[in-house]
Each structure stands twice: as structure tokens, then as C-alpha cells.
Scaffold this active site. Sequence first.
Site, mmCIF file in Angstrom:
data_model
loop_
_atom_site.group_PDB
_atom_site.id
_atom_site.type_symbol
_atom_site.label_atom_id
_atom_site.label_comp_id
_atom_site.label_asym_id
_atom_site.label_seq_id
_atom_site.Cartn_x
_atom_site.Cartn_y
_atom_site.Cartn_z
ATOM 1 N N LYS A 53 -38.649 -16.309 32.681
ATOM 2 C CA LYS A 53 -39.326 -15.943 33.466
ATOM 3 C C LYS A 53 -41.551 -15.684 33.215
ATOM 4 O O LYS A 53 -41.779 -16.027 34.055
ATOM 5 C CB LYS A 53 -39.452 -14.021 33.071
ATOM 6 C CG LYS A 53 -37.918 -14.323 34.615
ATOM 7 C CD LYS A 53 -37.050 -12.740 34.148
ATOM 8 C CE LYS A 53 -35.591 -12.840 34.571
ATOM 9 N NZ LYS A 53 -35.443 -11.135 34.309
ATOM 10 N N GLN A 97 -35.708 -5.839 32.177
ATOM 11 C CA GLN A 97 -34.318 -6.372 31.580
ATOM 12 C C GLN A 97 -33.480 -5.388 31.865
ATOM 13 O O GLN A 97 -33.356 -5.449 30.107
ATOM 14 C CB GLN A 97 -34.515 -7.262 30.347
ATOM 15 C CG GLN A 97 -33.805 -8.933 30.715
ATOM 16 C CD GLN A 97 -33.667 -9.222 31.639
ATOM 17 O OE1 GLN A 97 -35.107 -9.895 31.995
ATOM 18 N NE2 GLN A 97 -32.960 -10.649 31.860
ATOM 19 N N ASP A 120 -36.869 -6.831 41.444
ATOM 20 C CA ASP A 120 -35.691 -6.868 41.274
ATOM 21 C C ASP A 120 -34.892 -6.463 41.921
ATOM 22 O O ASP A 120 -33.447 -7.348 42.646
ATOM 23 C CB ASP A 120 -35.269 -6.080 39.776
ATOM 24 C CG ASP A 120 -35.072 -7.019 38.655
ATOM 25 O OD1 ASP A 120 -34.841 -8.338 38.766
ATOM 26 O OD2 ASP A 120 -35.114 -6.759 37.556
HETATM 27 N N1 GUN Z 1 -29.710 -9.414 33.469
HETATM 28 C C1 GUN Z 1 -29.298 -10.267 34.126
HETATM 29 N N2 GUN Z 1 -29.392 -10.522 35.321
HETATM 30 C C2 GUN Z 1 -31.083 -10.220 35.626
HETATM 31 C C3 GUN Z 1 -31.774 -9.607 36.846
HETATM 32 O O1 GUN Z 1 -31.754 -10.248 37.367
HETATM 33 N N3 GUN Z 1 -32.985 -8.971 36.773
HETATM 34 C C4 GUN Z 1 -32.740 -7.926 35.270
HETATM 35 N N4 GUN Z 1 -34.019 -7.281 35.128
HETATM 36 N N5 GUN Z 1 -31.953 -7.984 34.569
HETATM 37 C C5 GUN Z 1 -31.084 -8.926 34.801
#
Ligand code: GUN
Length: 279
Positions: A53, A97, A120
Site C-alpha cells: 500500500k 490494517q 476502507d
Molecule cells: N485486511 C485484509 N484486507 C483488508 C483491507 O481491505 N483493509 C484493512 N484495513 N485491513 C485488511
Amino acid sequence: MSAVLLDGKALAAKKRDELKSEVTKLKERGITPGLAVILVGNDPASTVYVRSKQKACEQIGIYSVLKELPASTSEEELLTEIDRLNNDPTIHGILVQLPLPEQISEQAVIERISPAKDVDGFHPISVGRMMIGEDTFLPCTPFGVLVMLQEANVEIAGKHVVVVGRSNIVGKPVGQLMLNEHATVTYCHSRTKYLTEITKQADILIVAVGRARFIDASHVKEGAVVIDVGINRVDGKLCGDVDFESVREVASHLTPVPGGVGPMTITMLLANTIQAAKE
Ligand code: GUN
């Protein structure tokens, strides 16, 4: 017949080029989009995702900060950090996350993020807005699936979409987005009876169960569009929730793993961050 492969990697590259020009334009107006990523603990998969990311942000000129907190962090400490970022004018998007260590309530954390910075799309306000079809941040993976289908000119309206999986992050919202596009939607999950009979009716089959090669050719109608959201590691090799080799012989379109939905997920996070900065 062999399915047309939906190349998420190429589409993501094209979209990221477009997003990069948007960032350049925002910077000319004195706005640099900023994303804060919080990683609690050192789950190996999460560490890899967070790095990707950050790298993607850097590539298109988004300012990103990574806040790494120890696995022993208390819920209160994490909420305090979120409050600080909610009030930081250089930060337009906040991403915590998941998963989080067990002493921290994921729901409490998600609800603490300002909906204006919820890139998100997990906050109940964002989820509710999506449900009633209002403009909002869409969760990145479902948003990526929608864009892939649209770019491949797959008609959604009136089609039977079957979603296998009902997580809050993928299954539930991707079905809702398909309903918003006027599909007829059926959800299947671990308690579903007669799974094959249902998946066989799908014009568009979206699979997000987290089990390697769970769906094979026997589940798929000739000519269906199959979207594989799974990422599993089997004998050190990445594979999806769909048995690629057998399903490609019956589907009309299929997403590969890797190189399908995955690259689109991060791209939509970038898009949401730019959207947040604009607003
Ligand atoms: N863990 C797995 N996929 C995601 C996501 O799309 N966003 C976040 N914040 N955590 C994740």
C-alpha cells in the site's frame, strides 16, 4: 473454449496512471493527498500488504505515513492515535490494517475513524450509505471487482450474481454493489445447502471464501463470468479460491490469481484517498 482472462494488473496500471495525473493536479492547487496506515503487531501477511500500500502511494505521489504499534498496544492507545490522525489536516485517509490483536475490538476501532477519512469504507456510516446507494467511500476489494466488470463490458443489470462468502470486507458489500447495479443477488456461505445447484445458476460468480480451489468447473455454468477474490498459499505458490485450470474451460471470463482482483484492491484505496483529499 478458454475463458478471456481479466487482467487486473494491466487495468490497475492504467488506473494508477490516471490517478497519478489527478494527484499532480491536486498538488498544483497546493493539496497533497495523505494516507495514514496503522499496523498493530507483526502479522507477516499484514506486513506485506501494508508495504504494498505504501509503495503504491509513493508511485503516484500520495504522501503516506506508516504508524507501527507493538502487538501489546491497548485499545485505548490505538483509539488515541486514531483521534490524533482524525485531527491531522495533512492526513485525508486513515487505514487500520486488520486483523487486530485480540485485546482490541475491531468494531470500536473502525467506528472511531472519521467517516470523512474512512478510505476502507468499513465505518457503519459508509456501509449504510452504500446500502441506500448514496455517494460514499466503497470498500476497496468490492469496488475493484465492480470496476473490473465495468471495464470488461460485462453487463450486470438483470444478471444473476452469486456471491460465495459473506465477510464484512468482501462478500456482503460486493453483493450490495451488484444489487445497486440492478443484479439479482444470491449469497452462499458455509451453511448453504445445495451449493452447486445455486452456483450453477450464476451468470456472474464471485468467490471470496478463503479456501484454495474451493470452486471448480462442476460449480460453474458454461459461459459464466467468474471473479476469484481468494489469495491462498499452497506449497509456497499463490492460488485463488477457484480451480483455475478447470474453470477456465467453462467460464467466458475469469480473473487469474495472482494478477486479477488483488492489484485492483490497492488501486481503489488510492482512488479513495484522492477522493478524500478532494473533499
Ligand atoms: N485486511 C485484509 N484486507 C483488508 C483491507 O481491505 N483493509 C484493512 N484495513 N485491513 C485488511
